[in-house]
Design a protein around this motif. Structure first.
Motif, mmCIF file in Angstrom:
data_model
loop_
_atom_site.group_PDB
_atom_site.id
_atom_site.type_symbol
_atom_site.label_atom_id
_atom_site.label_comp_id
_atom_site.label_asym_id
_atom_site.label_seq_id
_atom_site.Cartn_x
_atom_site.Cartn_y
_atom_site.Cartn_z
ATOM 1 N N ALA A 213 22.764 46.342 28.114
ATOM 2 C CA ALA A 213 21.601 45.994 27.288
ATOM 3 C C ALA A 213 21.737 44.589 26.713
ATOM 4 O O ALA A 213 20.774 43.810 26.698
ATOM 5 C CB ALA A 213 21.430 47.014 26.163
ATOM 6 N N PRO B 295 12.493 47.261 27.044
ATOM 7 C CA PRO B 295 13.652 48.140 27.165
ATOM 8 C C PRO B 295 14.677 47.947 26.040
ATOM 9 O O PRO B 295 15.535 48.787 25.814
ATOM 10 C CB PRO B 295 14.281 47.754 28.514
ATOM 11 C CG PRO B 295 13.189 47.076 29.268
ATOM 12 C CD PRO B 295 12.380 46.386 28.218
ATOM 13 N N TRP C 9 19.557 52.628 28.256
ATOM 14 C CA TRP C 9 20.665 51.884 28.858
ATOM 15 C C TRP C 9 21.896 52.763 29.026
ATOM 16 O O TRP C 9 22.220 53.554 28.148
ATOM 17 C CB TRP C 9 21.010 50.666 28.006
ATOM 18 C CG TRP C 9 19.916 49.656 28.031
ATOM 19 C CD1 TRP C 9 18.967 49.465 27.068
ATOM 20 C CD2 TRP C 9 19.611 48.754 29.090
ATOM 21 N NE1 TRP C 9 18.092 48.481 27.471
ATOM 22 C CE2 TRP C 9 18.471 48.027 28.718
ATOM 23 C CE3 TRP C 9 20.198 48.482 30.324
ATOM 24 C CZ2 TRP C 9 17.909 47.047 29.508
ATOM 25 C CZ3 TRP C 9 19.641 47.510 31.120
ATOM 26 C CH2 TRP C 9 18.500 46.802 30.711
ATOM 27 N N TYR D 95 19.129 50.981 33.472
ATOM 28 C CA TYR D 95 18.187 51.546 32.508
ATOM 29 C C TYR D 95 17.565 52.810 33.083
ATOM 30 O O TYR D 95 17.075 52.806 34.207
ATOM 31 C CB TYR D 95 17.076 50.543 32.147
ATOM 32 C CG TYR D 95 16.241 50.997 30.972
ATOM 33 C CD1 TYR D 95 16.658 50.756 29.669
ATOM 34 C CD2 TYR D 95 15.058 51.697 31.167
ATOM 35 C CE1 TYR D 95 15.898 51.185 28.587
ATOM 36 C CE2 TYR D 95 14.300 52.128 30.088
ATOM 37 C CZ TYR D 95 14.731 51.875 28.801
ATOM 38 O OH TYR D 95 13.985 52.316 27.737
#
Length: 113
Positions: free
Chosen positions: A76, A105, A70, A64
């Motif tokens: 991911a 994220p 990503w 990341y």
């Protein structure tokens, strides 16, 4: 029922499972309070679970980027799936604590801690 788990001299009632840039572990208590490696043992986590937590953080660190996110959709997907599995495992290992999962994220929302 006591809703606190002891971590050394501290009691932890709520944990957040969340990666952040170069964090030592993906476990947080309170705003900006990331638990260090020693707390994984103090929480009484089984060694395999502690190692899985560290590997999840390493996956984040390796794949990341602050600019761009990503580096692959596969990374991911694995990160998200592993996050859910780790949350369930942590909740089982720490039944007197509340374990929240923050997948910022993945979601793109601001981190919760």
């Amino acid at each position: 029922m006591d809703s606190m788990v002891r971590a050394g001299d501290q009691q932890v009632g709520s944990l957040v499972l969340m990666s952040d840039y170069l964090a030592p572990t993906p476990l947080w208590v309170g705003v900006g309070a990331c638990l260090g490696h020693g707390y994984l043992e103090r929480l009484g986590l089984p060694e395999p679970l502690a190692q899985q937590l560290l590997a999840w953080q390493e996956l984040f660190d390796a794949h990341y980027r602050q600019e761009g996110g990503w580096d692959s959709p596969d990374a991911a997907t694995i990160y998200e799936q592993d996050g859910h599995q780790l949350q369930a495992a942590l909740q089982e290992a720490l039944p007197d604590s509340v374990v929240q999962l923050d997948l910022w994220p993945i979601t793109g929302q601001a981190p919760s801690v």
